[in-house]
Design a protein around this motif. Sequence first.
Motif, PDB file in Angstrom:
ATOM      1  N   ALA A 187       0.465   3.446 -10.715  1.00 15.75           N
ATOM      2  CA  ALA A 187       1.669   4.222 -11.052  1.00 15.75           C
ATOM      3  C   ALA A 187       2.860   3.309 -11.360  1.00 15.75           C
ATOM      4  O   ALA A 187       3.976   3.562 -10.931  1.00 15.75           O
ATOM      5  CB  ALA A 187       2.028   5.208  -9.941  1.00 15.75           C
ATOM      6  N   HIS A 188       2.585   2.248 -12.118  1.00 15.09           N
ATOM      7  CA  HIS A 188       3.720   1.398 -12.499  1.00 15.09           C
ATOM      8  C   HIS A 188       4.701   2.160 -13.383  1.00 15.09           C
ATOM      9  O   HIS A 188       5.900   1.944 -13.285  1.00 15.09           O
ATOM     10  CB  HIS A 188       3.247   0.141 -13.211  1.00 15.09           C
ATOM     11  N   MET A 189       4.172   3.028 -14.238  1.00 12.93           N
ATOM     12  CA  MET A 189       5.117   3.798 -15.065  1.00 12.93           C
ATOM     13  C   MET A 189       4.558   5.177 -15.393  1.00 12.93           C
ATOM     14  O   MET A 189       3.355   5.416 -15.306  1.00 12.93           O
ATOM     15  CB  MET A 189       5.459   3.046 -16.358  1.00 12.93           C
ATOM     16  N   TYR A 190       5.475   6.071 -15.716  1.00 16.83           N
ATOM     17  CA  TYR A 190       5.051   7.344 -16.295  1.00 16.83           C
ATOM     18  C   TYR A 190       5.671   7.444 -17.680  1.00 16.83           C
ATOM     19  O   TYR A 190       6.882   7.379 -17.838  1.00 16.83           O
ATOM     20  CB  TYR A 190       5.453   8.563 -15.457  1.00 16.83           C
ATOM     21  N   TYR A 191       4.800   7.556 -18.687  1.00 15.83           N
ATOM     22  CA  TYR A 191       5.299   7.692 -20.055  1.00 15.83           C
ATOM     23  C   TYR A 191       4.740   8.953 -20.679  1.00 15.83           C
ATOM     24  O   TYR A 191       3.723   9.502 -20.210  1.00 15.83           O
ATOM     25  CB  TYR A 191       4.928   6.465 -20.905  1.00 15.83           C
ATOM     26  N   VAL A 192       5.410   9.425 -21.706  1.00 21.74           N
ATOM     27  CA  VAL A 192       4.859  10.506 -22.528  1.00 21.74           C
ATOM     28  C   VAL A 192       4.875  10.037 -23.981  1.00 21.74           C
ATOM     29  O   VAL A 192       5.710   9.210 -24.373  1.00 21.74           O
ATOM     30  CB  VAL A 192       5.665  11.822 -22.406  1.00 21.74           C
ATOM     31  N   LEU A 193       3.931  10.538 -24.760  1.00 21.68           N
ATOM     32  CA  LEU A 193       3.903  10.263 -26.191  1.00 21.68           C
ATOM     33  C   LEU A 193       4.320  11.543 -26.907  1.00 21.68           C
ATOM     34  O   LEU A 193       3.675  12.590 -26.755  1.00 21.68           O
ATOM     35  CB  LEU A 193       2.495   9.839 -26.628  1.00 21.68           C
TER      36      LEU A 193
ATOM     37  N   ASP B 259       0.830  -1.208   0.000  1.00 17.21           N
ATOM     38  CA  ASP B 259       0.000   0.000   0.000  1.00 17.21           C
ATOM     39  C   ASP B 259       0.861   1.254   0.000  1.00 17.21           C
ATOM     40  O   ASP B 259       0.643   2.170  -0.800  1.00 17.21           O
ATOM     41  CB  ASP B 259      -0.894   0.020   1.260  1.00 17.21           C
ATOM     42  N   ALA B 260       1.842   1.285   0.900  1.00 18.29           N
ATOM     43  CA  ALA B 260       2.720   2.452   1.011  1.00 18.29           C
ATOM     44  C   ALA B 260       3.523   2.642  -0.273  1.00 18.29           C
ATOM     45  O   ALA B 260       3.686   3.763  -0.763  1.00 18.29           O
ATOM     46  CB  ALA B 260       3.649   2.289   2.211  1.00 18.29           C
ATOM     47  N   ILE B 261       4.015   1.528  -0.834  1.00 14.63           N
ATOM     48  CA  ILE B 261       4.782   1.599  -2.086  1.00 14.63           C
ATOM     49  C   ILE B 261       3.915   2.226  -3.180  1.00 14.63           C
ATOM     50  O   ILE B 261       4.341   3.127  -3.909  1.00 14.63           O
ATOM     51  CB  ILE B 261       5.261   0.185  -2.505  1.00 14.63           C
ATOM     52  N   THR B 262       2.670   1.748  -3.282  1.00 17.54           N
ATOM     53  CA  THR B 262       1.774   2.243  -4.328  1.00 17.54           C
ATOM     54  C   THR B 262       1.480   3.731  -4.122  1.00 17.54           C
ATOM     55  O   THR B 262       1.500   4.516  -5.090  1.00 17.54           O
ATOM     56  CB  THR B 262       0.458   1.438  -4.330  1.00 17.54           C
ATOM     57  N   GLN B 263       1.229   4.139  -2.870  1.00 19.02           N
ATOM     58  CA  GLN B 263       0.935   5.553  -2.610  1.00 19.02           C
ATOM     59  C   GLN B 263       2.121   6.442  -2.985  1.00 19.02           C
ATOM     60  O   GLN B 263       1.945   7.507  -3.582  1.00 19.02           O
ATOM     61  CB  GLN B 263       0.566   5.768  -1.136  1.00 19.02           C
ATOM     62  N   ARG B 264       3.314   5.988  -2.641  1.00 17.84           N
ATOM     63  CA  ARG B 264       4.493   6.804  -2.940  1.00 17.84           C
ATOM     64  C   ARG B 264       4.729   6.909  -4.444  1.00 17.84           C
ATOM     65  O   ARG B 264       5.123   7.957  -4.959  1.00 17.84           O
ATOM     66  CB  ARG B 264       5.728   6.236  -2.223  1.00 17.84           C
ATOM     67  N   ARG B 265       4.482   5.814  -5.155  1.00 15.65           N
ATOM     68  CA  ARG B 265       4.615   5.861  -6.624  1.00 15.65           C
ATOM     69  C   ARG B 265       3.555   6.782  -7.222  1.00 15.65           C
ATOM     70  O   ARG B 265       3.835   7.544  -8.150  1.00 15.65           O
ATOM     71  CB  ARG B 265       4.503   4.461  -7.228  1.00 15.65           C
TER      72      ARG B 265
ATOM     73  N   TRP C 176      10.541   5.759  -9.462  1.00 14.09           N
ATOM     74  CA  TRP C 176      10.755   4.740  -8.442  1.00 14.09           C
ATOM     75  C   TRP C 176      10.411   5.340  -7.095  1.00 14.09           C
ATOM     76  O   TRP C 176      10.251   6.558  -6.956  1.00 14.09           O
ATOM     77  CB  TRP C 176      12.197   4.228  -8.496  1.00 14.09           C
ATOM     78  N   VAL C 177      10.300   4.494  -6.094  1.00 13.88           N
ATOM     79  CA  VAL C 177      10.016   4.965  -4.740  1.00 13.88           C
ATOM     80  C   VAL C 177      11.262   5.669  -4.225  1.00 13.88           C
ATOM     81  O   VAL C 177      12.332   5.057  -4.153  1.00 13.88           O
ATOM     82  CB  VAL C 177       9.642   3.796  -3.805  1.00 13.88           C
TER      83      VAL C 177
ATOM     84  N   ALA D 223       4.592  10.371  -6.909  1.00 11.59           N
ATOM     85  CA  ALA D 223       5.611  10.740  -7.905  1.00 11.59           C
ATOM     86  C   ALA D 223       4.968  10.867  -9.291  1.00 11.59           C
ATOM     87  O   ALA D 223       5.309  11.761 -10.075  1.00 11.59           O
ATOM     88  CB  ALA D 223       6.731   9.706  -7.915  1.00 11.59           C
ATOM     89  N   TRP D 224       4.035   9.982  -9.572  1.00 16.71           N
ATOM     90  CA  TRP D 224       3.334  10.007 -10.865  1.00 16.71           C
ATOM     91  C   TRP D 224       2.606  11.343 -11.037  1.00 16.71           C
ATOM     92  O   TRP D 224       2.687  11.994 -12.075  1.00 16.71           O
ATOM     93  CB  TRP D 224       2.337   8.837 -10.909  1.00 16.71           C
ATOM     94  N   ARG D 225       1.916  11.786  -9.966  1.00 13.40           N
ATOM     95  CA  ARG D 225       1.155  13.046 -10.030  1.00 13.40           C
ATOM     96  C   ARG D 225       2.077  14.250 -10.184  1.00 13.40           C
ATOM     97  O   ARG D 225       1.725  15.228 -10.847  1.00 13.40           O
ATOM     98  CB  ARG D 225       0.284  13.198  -8.783  1.00 13.40           C
TER      99      ARG D 225
END
Length: 375
Positions: free
Chosen positions: A289-295, A250-256, A355-356, A259-261
């Motif tokens: 928030a597994h990844m942040y990509y741009v197109l 849970d904490a890992i996901t929140q922190r990612r 990454w976290v 960062a994503w936001r």
Amino acid sequence: MIPFNQPYMTGKEMLYIAEANFNHMLAGDGQFTKRCHDWLETNSTSKKALLTHSCTAALEMAAILADIQQGDEVIMPSYTFVSTANAFVLRGGVPVYVDIRTDTLNIDESLIEAAITPRTKAIVPVHYAGVGCEMDTIMEIAQRHGLLVIEDAAQGVMAKYKGRSLGAIGHMGAYSFHETKNVISGEGGALLVNDDRFTDRAEIIREKGTNRSQFFRGQVDKYTWQDVGSSFLPGELIAAFLYAQLEEADAITQRRLNAWRVYHDLLEPLENAGLIRRPIIPAECEQNAHMYYVLLSDGAQRDHVLKYLRSANVNAVFHYVPLHSSPAGMKFGRVNGDMKNTDYLSEHLIRLPLWVGITEAQQKMVAETLRAALQ
Ligand SMILES: *Cc1c(COP(=O)(O)O)cnc(C)c1O
């Protein structure tokens, strides 16, 4: 140098490994494996979770459970990692690639039905970037045609579609705990078995084709060779490591997500200037928030942008080479319809470091370098 990925350690991994070692429980299916299974079942509401060496191994188990025979067809996106296809090709199956949606880069559910033939056995949706595929539609199509749905949820741990965990919606789902994913054990994975018809056989296939699990539960008085199978289970040290991570999932996901936001806000001006497109998350999806990509708007710029970022010590990457344009993907599979979106999107995408523990200052530098590269 801002690395592309940095594996996050909760701090308890080595403690749990020492505990597993102390108990002389080094082979698979000991106490830590059981704790991981319980955690995964509770968290995802899947009926049965089974740890494997990798998501690749979980997909191979799913292909055996789906009883894929020579020439059976499996519908999947071309825009995915090789294991999605390989698992079925190893059983003689034929991947049939369909195009992806432009918003999520997930399989375009509206194209699936046209790809179904009398040989079709299964649909394999891949939840790209931990954003759910349109699962209600996919499940409805599968039900109408008597097909299995096997979710490649390698990137989908802790993510949801309409409140349901990715990987727990189809008949089976596969998770990855590879170092590059959100929750990790170095190499590692799990098969979620969501349909009771497959539970007993899944245990047998994972234990070299024996009913060893039933034996240890006291359901049979000796264990013997029952079916095809292999050694798909990890040892306890991996499970001990993984359990430390699951406790913190849970904490890992929140922190990612935080960062994503940060990226999403920093990059809004570049989108408004027409230089990039940011990720789109449909309202029914809770991403992880597994990844942040741009197109990039201009695909011809990608090599230049990646080089520019690297020369400024920002390690950004791209992926995938679509399966339909790779040597083995062409040899073992076929396309259905055109691959317009797959070709376009895969040529325009750049993944940014995430990454976290990445700092806002580092993210600002990434965004600023990207802006400079594009202008
Ligand atoms: C990472 C990944 C896999 C493979 O996972 P492993 O655990 O390394 O076998 C499969 N499919 C997708 C979509 C992935 O991202």
